[in-house]
Motif scaffolding. Structure first.
Motif, mmCIF file in Angstrom:
data_model
loop_
_atom_site.group_PDB
_atom_site.id
_atom_site.type_symbol
_atom_site.label_atom_id
_atom_site.label_comp_id
_atom_site.label_asym_id
_atom_site.label_seq_id
_atom_site.Cartn_x
_atom_site.Cartn_y
_atom_site.Cartn_z
ATOM 1 N N GLY A 189 0.814 -1.211 0.000
ATOM 2 C CA GLY A 189 0.000 0.000 0.000
ATOM 3 C C GLY A 189 0.847 1.259 0.000
ATOM 4 N N LEU A 190 1.938 1.230 0.749
ATOM 5 C CA LEU A 190 2.849 2.379 0.749
ATOM 6 C C LEU A 190 3.503 2.544 -0.614
ATOM 7 C CD1 LEU A 190 4.595 2.213 4.243
ATOM 8 C CD2 LEU A 190 3.147 4.029 3.359
ATOM 9 N N ALA A 191 3.954 1.445 -1.205
ATOM 10 C CA ALA A 191 4.597 1.508 -2.520
ATOM 11 C C ALA A 191 3.620 2.017 -3.582
ATOM 12 C CB ALA A 191 5.144 0.137 -2.903
ATOM 13 N N ALA A 192 2.346 1.672 -3.452
ATOM 14 C CA ALA A 192 1.346 2.137 -4.408
ATOM 15 C C ALA A 192 1.119 3.646 -4.277
ATOM 16 C CB ALA A 192 0.029 1.390 -4.197
ATOM 17 N N ARG A 193 1.252 4.167 -3.057
ATOM 18 C CA ARG A 193 1.017 5.586 -2.815
ATOM 19 C C ARG A 193 2.252 6.443 -3.061
ATOM 20 N NH1 ARG A 193 -2.281 2.531 -0.036
ATOM 21 N NH2 ARG A 193 -4.416 3.236 0.346
ATOM 22 N N ILE A 194 3.426 5.884 -2.751
ATOM 23 C CA ILE A 194 4.694 6.604 -2.932
ATOM 24 C C ILE A 194 5.649 5.651 -3.630
ATOM 25 C CG2 ILE A 194 6.580 7.830 -1.818
ATOM 26 C CD1 ILE A 194 4.684 8.289 0.572
ATOM 27 N N ASN A 195 5.994 5.976 -4.856
ATOM 28 C CA ASN A 195 6.786 5.083 -5.695
ATOM 29 C C ASN A 195 8.284 5.220 -5.390
ATOM 30 O OD1 ASN A 195 7.554 3.301 -7.679
ATOM 31 N ND2 ASN A 195 7.316 4.769 -9.335
ATOM 32 N N ILE A 196 8.699 4.595 -4.300
ATOM 33 C CA ILE A 196 10.120 4.589 -3.946
ATOM 34 C C ILE A 196 10.534 3.156 -3.622
ATOM 35 C CG2 ILE A 196 10.397 6.999 -3.237
ATOM 36 C CD1 ILE A 196 9.868 6.213 -0.381
ATOM 37 N N ASN A 197 11.752 2.808 -4.026
ATOM 38 C CA ASN A 197 12.214 1.424 -3.902
ATOM 39 C C ASN A 197 12.276 0.914 -2.479
ATOM 40 O OD1 ASN A 197 12.428 0.785 -6.598
ATOM 41 N ND2 ASN A 197 14.536 1.508 -6.767
ATOM 42 N N CYS A 198 12.495 1.789 -1.498
ATOM 43 C CA CYS A 198 12.586 1.289 -0.119
ATOM 44 C C CYS A 198 11.253 0.720 0.360
ATOM 45 C CB CYS A 198 13.107 2.366 0.827
ATOM 46 S SG CYS A 198 11.985 3.731 1.138
ATOM 47 N N PHE A 199 10.144 1.018 -0.322
ATOM 48 C CA PHE A 199 8.850 0.419 -0.003
ATOM 49 C C PHE A 199 8.532 -0.767 -0.906
ATOM 50 C CE2 PHE A 199 7.099 4.784 1.515
ATOM 51 C CZ PHE A 199 7.797 4.663 2.701
ATOM 52 N N LYS A 200 9.282 -0.905 -2.020
ATOM 53 C CA LYS A 200 8.960 -1.940 -3.008
ATOM 54 C C LYS A 200 9.903 -3.135 -2.968
ATOM 55 C CE LYS A 200 9.090 0.660 -6.697
ATOM 56 N NZ LYS A 200 8.894 1.202 -8.053
ATOM 57 N N SER A 201 11.187 -2.898 -2.730
ATOM 58 C CA SER A 201 12.191 -3.944 -2.843
ATOM 59 C C SER A 201 12.735 -4.322 -1.467
ATOM 60 C CB SER A 201 13.329 -3.449 -3.746
ATOM 61 O OG SER A 201 14.348 -4.415 -3.810
#
Length: 76
Positions: A30-42
């Motif tokens: 949900g965080l990665a969907a709202r803020i597109n930064i790698n620390c939330f995605k990878s």
């Protein structure tokens, strides 16, 4: 309590508290969907996110803005 910033919703809240609360509510996806930064995605973690956000002002600002919207919706 120190009232030097009574209208600042972030006053007295650490970055760690902010990220932890958002992660518990939205989850990493949900965080990665709202803020597109790698620390939330990878391979996300609180520790790695804090390290990134502390040295990346534009990303930290986006997280702070999301938190302000979050608390205005959930604590009103």
């Amino acid at each position: 309590m120190n009232n030097t910033q009574p209208n600042n919703p972030l006053h007295g809240i650490t970055l760690e508290q902010l990220v932890t609360e958002l992660q518990q509510h939205y989850g990493w996806d949900g965080l990665a969907a709202r803020i597109n930064i790698n620390c939330f995605k990878s391979d996300p973690s609180i520790k790695s996110s804090l390290k990134f956000l502390r040295r990346t002002p534009w990303a930290r600002e986006q997280v702070e803005q999301l938190y302000i919207r979050f608390i205005s919706q959930h604590r009103a």
